[in-house]
Design a protein around this motif. Structure first.
Motif, PDB file in Angstrom:
ATOM      1  N   UNK A 174     -18.546   2.199 -21.124  1.00  0.00           N
ATOM      2  CA  UNK A 174     -17.126   1.878 -20.974  1.00  0.00           C
ATOM      3  C   UNK A 174     -16.653   2.196 -19.555  1.00  0.00           C
ATOM      4  N   UNK A 175     -17.096   3.311 -19.006  1.00  0.00           N
ATOM      5  CA  UNK A 175     -16.742   3.680 -17.640  1.00  0.00           C
ATOM      6  C   UNK A 175     -17.326   2.680 -16.642  1.00  0.00           C
ATOM      7  N   UNK A 176     -18.557   2.254 -16.871  1.00  0.00           N
ATOM      8  CA  UNK A 176     -19.173   1.254 -15.985  1.00  0.00           C
ATOM      9  C   UNK A 176     -18.412  -0.069 -16.028  1.00  0.00           C
ATOM     10  N   UNK A 177     -17.924  -0.431 -17.205  1.00  0.00           N
ATOM     11  CA  UNK A 177     -17.103  -1.637 -17.337  1.00  0.00           C
ATOM     12  C   UNK A 177     -15.841  -1.524 -16.481  1.00  0.00           C
ATOM     13  N   UNK A 178     -15.134  -0.406 -16.603  1.00  0.00           N
ATOM     14  CA  UNK A 178     -13.897  -0.210 -15.832  1.00  0.00           C
ATOM     15  C   UNK A 178     -14.196  -0.200 -14.334  1.00  0.00           C
ATOM     16  N   UNK A 179     -15.250   0.467 -13.926  1.00  0.00           N
ATOM     17  CA  UNK A 179     -15.617   0.495 -12.498  1.00  0.00           C
ATOM     18  C   UNK A 179     -15.925  -0.905 -11.983  1.00  0.00           C
ATOM     19  N   UNK A 180     -16.710  -1.655 -12.725  1.00  0.00           N
ATOM     20  CA  UNK A 180     -17.082  -3.014 -12.304  1.00  0.00           C
ATOM     21  C   UNK A 180     -15.860  -3.931 -12.269  1.00  0.00           C
ATOM     22  N   UNK A 181     -14.996  -3.802 -13.250  1.00  0.00           N
ATOM     23  CA  UNK A 181     -13.771  -4.592 -13.288  1.00  0.00           C
ATOM     24  C   UNK A 181     -12.893  -4.257 -12.078  1.00  0.00           C
ATOM     25  N   UNK A 182     -12.698  -2.969 -11.825  1.00  0.00           N
ATOM     26  CA  UNK A 182     -11.878  -2.532 -10.681  1.00  0.00           C
ATOM     27  C   UNK A 182     -12.448  -3.045  -9.361  1.00  0.00           C
ATOM     28  N   UNK A 183     -13.763  -2.974  -9.201  1.00  0.00           N
ATOM     29  CA  UNK A 183     -14.409  -3.431  -7.964  1.00  0.00           C
ATOM     30  C   UNK A 183     -14.278  -4.937  -7.770  1.00  0.00           C
ATOM     31  N   UNK A 184     -14.174  -5.679  -8.869  1.00  0.00           N
ATOM     32  CA  UNK A 184     -14.048  -7.137  -8.794  1.00  0.00           C
ATOM     33  C   UNK A 184     -12.617  -7.586  -8.503  1.00  0.00           C
ATOM     34  N   UNK A 185     -11.672  -6.670  -8.645  1.00  0.00           N
ATOM     35  CA  UNK A 185     -10.254  -6.985  -8.462  1.00  0.00           C
ATOM     36  C   UNK A 185      -9.839  -6.781  -7.010  1.00  0.00           C
ATOM     37  N   UNK A 186      -8.878  -7.571  -6.525  1.00  0.00           N
ATOM     38  CA  UNK A 186      -8.307  -7.282  -5.211  1.00  0.00           C
ATOM     39  C   UNK A 186      -7.695  -5.876  -5.214  1.00  0.00           C
ATOM     40  N   UNK A 187      -7.698  -5.234  -4.076  1.00  0.00           N
ATOM     41  CA  UNK A 187      -7.254  -3.838  -3.987  1.00  0.00           C
ATOM     42  C   UNK A 187      -5.822  -3.624  -4.473  1.00  0.00           C
ATOM     43  N   UNK A 188      -4.936  -4.577  -4.211  1.00  0.00           N
ATOM     44  CA  UNK A 188      -3.522  -4.432  -4.579  1.00  0.00           C
ATOM     45  C   UNK A 188      -3.263  -4.597  -6.079  1.00  0.00           C
ATOM     46  N   UNK A 189      -4.220  -5.134  -6.825  1.00  0.00           N
ATOM     47  CA  UNK A 189      -4.028  -5.428  -8.244  1.00  0.00           C
ATOM     48  C   UNK A 189      -4.117  -4.143  -9.072  1.00  0.00           C
ATOM     49  N   UNK A 190      -3.254  -4.035 -10.080  1.00  0.00           N
ATOM     50  CA  UNK A 190      -3.225  -2.860 -10.950  1.00  0.00           C
ATOM     51  C   UNK A 190      -4.196  -3.030 -12.118  1.00  0.00           C
ATOM     52  N   UNK A 191      -4.833  -1.929 -12.506  1.00  0.00           N
ATOM     53  CA  UNK A 191      -5.695  -1.904 -13.691  1.00  0.00           C
ATOM     54  C   UNK A 191      -5.093  -0.930 -14.691  1.00  0.00           C
ATOM     55  N   UNK A 192      -4.791  -1.459 -15.877  1.00  0.00           N
ATOM     56  CA  UNK A 192      -4.151  -0.687 -16.934  1.00  0.00           C
ATOM     57  C   UNK A 192      -5.133  -0.479 -18.086  1.00  0.00           C
ATOM     58  N   UNK A 193      -5.051   0.683 -18.711  1.00  0.00           N
ATOM     59  CA  UNK A 193      -5.783   0.968 -19.940  1.00  0.00           C
ATOM     60  C   UNK A 193      -4.772   1.152 -21.057  1.00  0.00           C
TER      61      UNK A 193
END
Length: 171
Positions: free
Chosen positions: A79-98
């Motif tokens: 699950x942590x690897x999923x979040x890390x990979x998702x965050x890395x694929x997103x532009x820096x300014x984009x928010x990631x919510x759980x």
């Protein structure tokens, strides 16, 4: 392995919703009972490979990981690897919510640094809904029950978002 069962664009909040499979909370009246099973959907690396381009379209400002519940996954390392990979694929300014039915203390410390916001609290169908404001310009967000909270992550700590008002859901 964590699986993604679907996605949806939420224009009101400019959010790309990513629904993960699997939840053990069994909240009465759950809004997404179809997401409870862990075996549905596509393995997350395949899903991300095929959907990475969507993250760069600038069609939305935030990505919401919900579903199911990421914190109910049998393999939290995955699950942590999923979040890390998702965050890395997103532009820096984009928010990631759980979005989780758990509480802040249930979120692994190593996960917090990758997130912008966390919605906590199990759904309770007998409680009123709660409106919270999470950004100056956007419309308030309706949380389904009054026990739920929205937290902005700042410097790896939780800052509560402002409650607008409470009321009954008309849906």
């Amino acid at each position: 392995m964590l699986r993604v069962i679907g996605t949806e664009y939420n224009p009101a909040h400019q959010a790309f919703e990513v629904y993960v499979a699997g939840c053990t909370r069994n909240c009465p009246g759950c809004h997404n009972p179809e997401s409870h099973s862990f075996g549905k959907g596509r393995r997350w690396p395949e899903w991300l490979r095929d959907n990475r381009f969507k993250l760069g379209t600038r069609t939305f400002k935030r990505v919401w990981a919900l579903g199911g519940d990421l914190l109910c996954q049998p393999d939290m390392v995955d699950a942590l690897e999923f979040i890390k990979a998702l965050r890395r694929a997103m532009p820096e300014h984009m928010e990631l919510w759980l979005w989780t039915g758990g509480e802040p203390e249930d979120v692994p410390a190593e996960l917090i640094s990758w997130l912008s916001f966390v919605k906590t609290g199990a759904y309770r169908q007998t409680e009123c809904s709660r409106l919270v404001r999470y950004d100056e310009d956007g419309i308030p967000l309706l949380l389904a029950s009054d026990n739920q909270r929205l937290w902005k992550i700042k410097e790896n700590s939780y800052e509560p978002c402002h409650t607008e008002k409470q009321g009954h859901e008309d849906a």
